[in-house]
Scaffold this motif. Structure first.
Motif, mmCIF file in Angstrom:
data_model
loop_
_atom_site.group_PDB
_atom_site.id
_atom_site.type_symbol
_atom_site.label_atom_id
_atom_site.label_comp_id
_atom_site.label_asym_id
_atom_site.label_seq_id
_atom_site.Cartn_x
_atom_site.Cartn_y
_atom_site.Cartn_z
ATOM 1 N N GLU A 121 -2.677 -16.497 5.619
ATOM 2 C CA GLU A 121 -2.162 -16.679 6.074
ATOM 3 C C GLU A 121 -0.354 -16.496 6.098
ATOM 4 O O GLU A 121 0.408 -17.004 7.007
ATOM 5 C CB GLU A 121 -1.237 -18.306 5.210
ATOM 6 N N GLY A 122 -0.308 -14.891 5.750
ATOM 7 C CA GLY A 122 0.347 -14.399 6.451
ATOM 8 C C GLY A 122 1.752 -14.313 5.376
ATOM 9 O O GLY A 122 3.027 -14.159 5.207
ATOM 10 N N GLY A 123 1.404 -14.096 3.709
ATOM 11 C CA GLY A 123 2.594 -14.299 2.537
ATOM 12 C C GLY A 123 2.260 -13.232 2.196
ATOM 13 O O GLY A 123 3.297 -12.829 1.173
ATOM 14 N N LEU A 124 0.967 -11.890 2.555
ATOM 15 C CA LEU A 124 2.129 -10.721 1.834
ATOM 16 C C LEU A 124 2.514 -9.455 2.562
ATOM 17 O O LEU A 124 2.487 -9.659 3.775
ATOM 18 C CB LEU A 124 0.452 -10.624 1.817
ATOM 19 N N SER A 125 2.162 -8.552 1.775
ATOM 20 C CA SER A 125 3.346 -7.552 2.557
ATOM 21 C C SER A 125 2.193 -6.026 2.469
ATOM 22 O O SER A 125 1.077 -6.577 2.061
ATOM 23 C CB SER A 125 5.348 -6.667 1.648
ATOM 24 N N THR A 126 2.354 -5.794 3.969
ATOM 25 C CA THR A 126 1.775 -4.034 4.144
ATOM 26 C C THR A 126 2.062 -3.045 3.426
ATOM 27 O O THR A 126 3.236 -2.721 3.486
ATOM 28 C CB THR A 126 1.189 -3.526 5.207
ATOM 29 N N MET A 127 0.894 -3.214 1.788
ATOM 30 C CA MET A 127 0.962 -1.781 1.099
ATOM 31 C C MET A 127 1.146 -0.679 1.721
ATOM 32 O O MET A 127 0.050 -0.095 2.294
ATOM 33 C CB MET A 127 0.448 -2.040 -0.815
ATOM 34 N N PRO A 128 1.853 0.399 0.596
ATOM 35 C CA PRO A 128 1.334 1.837 1.205
ATOM 36 C C PRO A 128 0.334 2.031 0.531
ATOM 37 O O PRO A 128 0.431 1.652 -0.676
ATOM 38 C CB PRO A 128 2.907 2.648 1.223
ATOM 39 N N PRO A 129 -0.820 3.326 1.875
ATOM 40 C CA PRO A 129 -1.938 3.524 1.110
ATOM 41 C C PRO A 129 -1.636 4.947 -0.570
ATOM 42 O O PRO A 129 -0.737 4.915 -0.198
ATOM 43 C CB PRO A 129 -2.035 4.372 2.129
ATOM 44 N N VAL A 130 -2.542 4.247 -1.498
ATOM 45 C CA VAL A 130 -2.040 5.419 -2.843
ATOM 46 C C VAL A 130 -2.747 5.992 -2.638
ATOM 47 O O VAL A 130 -4.287 6.562 -2.757
ATOM 48 C CB VAL A 130 -1.839 4.020 -3.761
ATOM 49 N N PRO A 131 -2.654 7.861 -2.678
ATOM 50 C CA PRO A 131 -3.820 8.687 -2.552
ATOM 51 C C PRO A 131 -4.432 8.765 -4.142
ATOM 52 O O PRO A 131 -4.307 8.151 -5.274
ATOM 53 C CB PRO A 131 -2.493 10.071 -2.777
ATOM 54 N N ASP A 132 -5.467 9.090 -4.028
ATOM 55 C CA ASP A 132 -6.603 8.820 -4.864
ATOM 56 C C ASP A 132 -6.152 9.834 -6.458
ATOM 57 O O ASP A 132 -5.881 9.363 -7.658
ATOM 58 C CB ASP A 132 -7.899 9.870 -4.754
ATOM 59 N N ILE A 133 -4.961 10.515 -6.024
ATOM 60 C CA ILE A 133 -4.530 11.912 -7.287
ATOM 61 C C ILE A 133 -3.600 11.421 -8.311
ATOM 62 O O ILE A 133 -3.547 11.150 -9.001
ATOM 63 C CB ILE A 133 -4.229 13.424 -6.997
ATOM 64 N N ILE A 134 -2.499 10.030 -7.556
ATOM 65 C CA ILE A 134 -2.078 9.277 -7.804
ATOM 66 C C ILE A 134 -3.103 8.248 -9.065
ATOM 67 O O ILE A 134 -2.358 8.449 -10.160
ATOM 68 C CB ILE A 134 -0.997 8.353 -7.007
ATOM 69 N N ARG A 135 -3.666 7.776 -8.686
ATOM 70 C CA ARG A 135 -4.405 6.366 -9.096
ATOM 71 C C ARG A 135 -5.158 6.994 -10.163
ATOM 72 O O ARG A 135 -4.904 6.636 -11.577
ATOM 73 C CB ARG A 135 -5.207 5.785 -7.881
ATOM 74 N N GLN A 136 -5.512 8.345 -10.214
ATOM 75 C CA GLN A 136 -6.204 8.858 -11.380
ATOM 76 C C GLN A 136 -5.787 9.382 -12.624
ATOM 77 O O GLN A 136 -5.524 9.039 -13.564
ATOM 78 C CB GLN A 136 -7.161 10.456 -10.474
ATOM 79 N N ASN A 137 -4.743 9.544 -12.098
ATOM 80 C CA ASN A 137 -3.244 9.975 -13.012
ATOM 81 C C ASN A 137 -2.545 9.679 -13.575
ATOM 82 O O ASN A 137 -3.005 9.140 -15.010
ATOM 83 C CB ASN A 137 -1.991 11.312 -12.334
ATOM 84 N N LEU A 138 -2.342 7.916 -13.089
ATOM 85 C CA LEU A 138 -1.479 7.104 -13.648
ATOM 86 C C LEU A 138 -3.139 6.851 -15.118
ATOM 87 O O LEU A 138 -3.034 6.347 -15.911
ATOM 88 C CB LEU A 138 -1.253 6.161 -12.333
#
Length: 312
Positions: A121-138
């Motif tokens: 319905e249009g209520g969310l924003s477009t989020m930036p892509p997250v590199p795998d290395i950032i996700r893995q490190n966190l």
């Protein structure tokens, strides 16, 4: 279902012929969607955040083999449980389908994940892509430092997000930190920028299933007992064999922790069933509250015990 021509909304082509079906778990959404699809020739798209994952078939109540054979289905079981699939990814996948192979088809989008419908319905924003290395490190830091330490860090870079997220809500803490590290912009700033609807809201039918509470509680119990008599235990055994990070969404599907405890000898089968049924009922209550508060009067309230009413 009426075949509706697509229209332009805010400069963006919105898919026209759509029906949305939302409701709590075990409310009969899948059966209604298949029933309508068979009658109208529509294609079914999944809007349930757990039914996207492979391995967990029966445990997440994905459509049965006969239901899958009755009508075309998309976005069911297409994601590895090793991945953290987000509402943004789902929205992009739906947009690709609606703009491409399903552009001229009537579609039924069905599920119990409220944020997916908000995205439609249009209520969310477009989020930036997250590199795998950032996700893995966190996630590695979460394993070693714990949720509270990362929540304290989030309070420094995005105080608004930290105030809205509990200190033990690992998934949301990690997501907020991922977005900040990937873009340098707080999650809450991204969320303040709404996206365009993926469907033509003026011509989209929206159905919300509101079953009797007592009947829903009974259906939840019956369904989970059937799952346990079927392949659910083997599905969890397979999932555990993958040695995945326990913060991943698939690892937190209802029934996984309870069946894992049973397999480990910590609880008996009967207790695993009781705990899972109770957790499912609590989840259904949260879903019902969210839908009641977030979905407006344009959503038709439907008791699934009543026969569905089709658009001529």
């Amino acid at each position: 279902m009426e075949r509706i021509s697509a229209s332009m909304t805010g400069g963006k082509r919105a898919h026209g012929a759509a029906t949305l079906i939302a409701g709590p778990t075990a409310s009969g959404k899948t059966a209604l969607a298949v029933e309508m699809a068979v009658k109208t020739g529509a294609v079914i798209i999944n809007a349930d955040s757990m039914q996207v994952y492979d391995v967990l078939d029966r445990l997440t109540a994905r459509p049965s083999a006969s239901e899958l054979a009755a009508a075309p289905h998309h976005l069911f079981g297409h994601v590895s449980p090793a991945d953290a699939y987000s509402v943004g990814q789902w929205s992009r996948d739906v947009e690709v389908l609606l703009a491409g192979p399903l552009a001229d088809r009537s579609v039924i989008i069905v599920g119990g994940t409220g944020l997916y419908f908000r995205a439609l319905e249009g209520g969310l924003s477009t989020m930036p892509p997250v590199p795998d290395i950032i996700r893995q490190n966190l996630r590695a830091r979460w394993q070693s430092e714990g949720s509270e330490a990362l929540h304290a860090e989030l309070a420094q870079c995005d105080p608004s997000a930290a105030a809205a997220i509990g200190k033990n809500d690992a998934q949301r803490i990690l997501r907020a930190l991922e977005v900040f590290e990937a873009s340098g912009v707080p999650l809450t700033e991204h969320q303040g920028k709404g996206s365009m609807p993926l469907v033509d809201l003026e011509k989209t039918r929206r159905l919300l299933l509101v079953p009797d509470r007592g009947e829903l509680r009974m259906r939840i119990a019956e369904r989970f007992e059937t799952m346990m008599a079927g392949p659910a235990v083997d599905e969890v055994r397979h999932l555990l064999s993958l040695k995945l990070d326990r913060s991943l969404p698939a690892m937190r599907a209802i029934g996984v922790a309870q069946i894992a405890a049973m397999l480990d000898g910590q609880i008996e089968k009967g207790e695993a069933i009781v705990q899972s049924i109770n957790a499912t009922r609590q989840y259904a209550k949260r879903q019902t509250t969210w839908f009641r508060n977030q979905l407006g009067p344009e959503w038709e309230r439907l008791d699934r015990c009543q026969p569905p009413v089709y658009i001529a």
